[in-house]
Design a protein around this motif. Structure first.
Motif, PDB file in Angstrom:
ATOM      1  N   PRO A 175       0.819  -1.207   0.000  1.00  8.59           N
ATOM      2  CA  PRO A 175       0.000   0.000   0.000  1.00  8.59           C
ATOM      3  C   PRO A 175       0.857   1.262   0.000  1.00  8.59           C
ATOM      4  CG  PRO A 175      -0.747  -1.550   1.681  1.00  8.59           C
ATOM      5  CD  PRO A 175       0.571  -2.047   1.183  1.00  8.59           C
ATOM      6  N   SER A 218      -7.140  -1.667   1.915  1.00  9.70           N
ATOM      7  CA  SER A 218      -6.471  -0.474   2.425  1.00  9.70           C
ATOM      8  C   SER A 218      -6.578  -0.435   3.943  1.00  9.70           C
ATOM      9  CB  SER A 218      -7.103   0.785   1.837  1.00  9.70           C
ATOM     10  OG  SER A 218      -6.878   0.870   0.449  1.00  9.70           O
ATOM     11  N   ARG A 258      -4.182   1.442  -0.183  1.00  9.29           N
ATOM     12  CA  ARG A 258      -3.545   2.618   0.414  1.00  9.29           C
ATOM     13  C   ARG A 258      -3.379   2.414   1.922  1.00  9.29           C
ATOM     14  NH1 ARG A 258      -2.181   5.669  -4.204  1.00  9.29           N
ATOM     15  NH2 ARG A 258      -3.800   5.203  -5.742  1.00  9.29           N
ATOM     16  N   ASN A 317      -6.910   2.563  -7.846  1.00  6.50           N
ATOM     17  CA  ASN A 317      -5.539   2.368  -8.306  1.00  6.50           C
ATOM     18  C   ASN A 317      -4.683   1.602  -7.309  1.00  6.50           C
ATOM     19  OD1 ASN A 317      -5.493   3.831 -10.925  1.00  6.50           O
ATOM     20  ND2 ASN A 317      -6.158   5.528  -9.643  1.00  6.50           N
ATOM     21  N   GLY A 318      -5.328   0.850  -6.443  1.00  5.81           N
ATOM     22  CA  GLY A 318      -4.565  -0.005  -5.540  1.00  5.81           C
ATOM     23  C   GLY A 318      -4.757   0.329  -4.081  1.00  5.81           C
TER      24      GLY A 318
END
Length: 323
Positions: free
Chosen positions: A2, A293, A268, A265-266
């Motif tokens: 992350p 996340s 965190r 976008n992925g």
């Protein structure tokens, strides 16, 4: 792994004695505040730090004097962000602010010098006091569709943020707010009045626009050294100018949309730098149950900042998030 994103809040997150535990125990945090406060004294002839921590000001009192709340919100969050970066070596890959929090995000990302932004915020407060009518903001715990379905809201208030399905915020003049409160009480709809005296994110501020932009004419804006995500445009920006910071106080808040863009976008690692912990409270409602996340808050009105910092270190180590 992350990526780390620092989050910053705007008007309404402030309260007296915010960050007091850190201020009283952490030299770096305290010195950062005092360094900023030295500049503030030159600009406005008064100490924001003394005002925040005045022994006669209690946490339960309303902190709504814009002359002090504007710089205070900036200073507290900036000082925490710098402490995390320089002392704890937790350096963000990105920053995201909501409303006034955009100014903190810009300073942390390297877009603008903190002293220049402090000057702009102090001038903004002075201009709004002189040019704008009194009013405020109210958060309503209900379906956002209520706004369009209720003439009193639709015709007298601006819809400034939709946080999630059961939570939205409007701003309005003082008279309209009184009527809206009475209506919500009659319908037994829960709400919260934010500690502000002016209708931010509302056309009622437009009289202050030109004066505010004039205060930023001499400010140099650089490209961000840390990825800057916009709470106004809900996307990453690679440059901003003076007008952007007018939009941050005038246009609707799209913080939730920006979070969703980040999530797309992925994963965190979110660190809430606000004094209230409100950014993390919002994430709890917004993030999908399938999101991997992680999120962490440090300050809140009940203290325990040192305990929360220890938990942050543990979380960072568990995820191997070393700078």
């Amino acid at each position: 792994m992350p990526t780390i994103v620092f989050l910053f809040a705007g008007q309404g997150c402030q309260y007296f004695n915010m960050g007091a535990e850190l201020y009283n125990t952490n030299v770096y945090f305290r010195n950062t505040l005092l360094t900023l406060d030295k500049e503030v004294r030159k600009m406005m002839g008064a100490s924001v730090v003394e005002y925040i921590y005045d022994k006669y000001h209690h946490r339960e009192q309303v902190f709504d004097d814009i002359r002090f709340s504007n710089p205070a919100i900036f200073m507290i969050q900036y000082a925490l962000a710098r402490y995390l970066q320089e002392e704890m070596h937790i350096r963000p890959d990105g920053v995201l602010g909501s409303s006034l929090g955009e100014t903190v995000a810009a300073a942390v990302s390297g877009i603008v010098r903190p002293v220049d932004m402090l000057y702009a915020l102090i001038e903004q407060a002075r201009i709004i006091e002189q040019q704008c009518c009194r009013g405020g903001m109210i958060t309503i715990l209900g379906d956002p569709a209520m706004y369009e379905d209720t003439p009193l809201l639709r015709d007298n208030a601006a819809l400034i943020a939709v946080s999630y399905k059961g939570h939205f915020t409007v701003s309005a003049s003082q008279g309209a707010l009184i009527a809206i409160q009475a209506y919500l009480d009659s319908k037994e709809v829960a709400y919260s009045i934010l500690p502000v005296k002016y209708p931010f994110h509302n056309l009622l501020l437009d009289g202050a626009r030109d004066h505010f932009l004039n205060t930023l004419r001499q400010v140099h804006f650089s490209q961000p050294a840390i990825s800057f995500y916009s709470g106004v445009q809900a996307k990453q920006l690679h440059s901003v100018d003076a007008s952007y910071f007018w939009d941050a106080v005038r246009e609707p808040i799209r913080f939730t949309e920006a979070i969703r863009q980040l999530e797309a976008n992925g994963p965190r690692f979110y660190v809430d730098c606000s004094p209230s912990g409100g950014c993390i409270n919002l994430l709890t409602k917004v993030l999908s149950p399938s999101s991997i996340s992680t999120r962490h808050t440090i300050m809140n009105p009940f203290g325990q900042e040192l305990k929360n910092l220890k938990l942050l270190i543990q979380q960072r180590q568990a995820l191997s998030l070393y700078s």
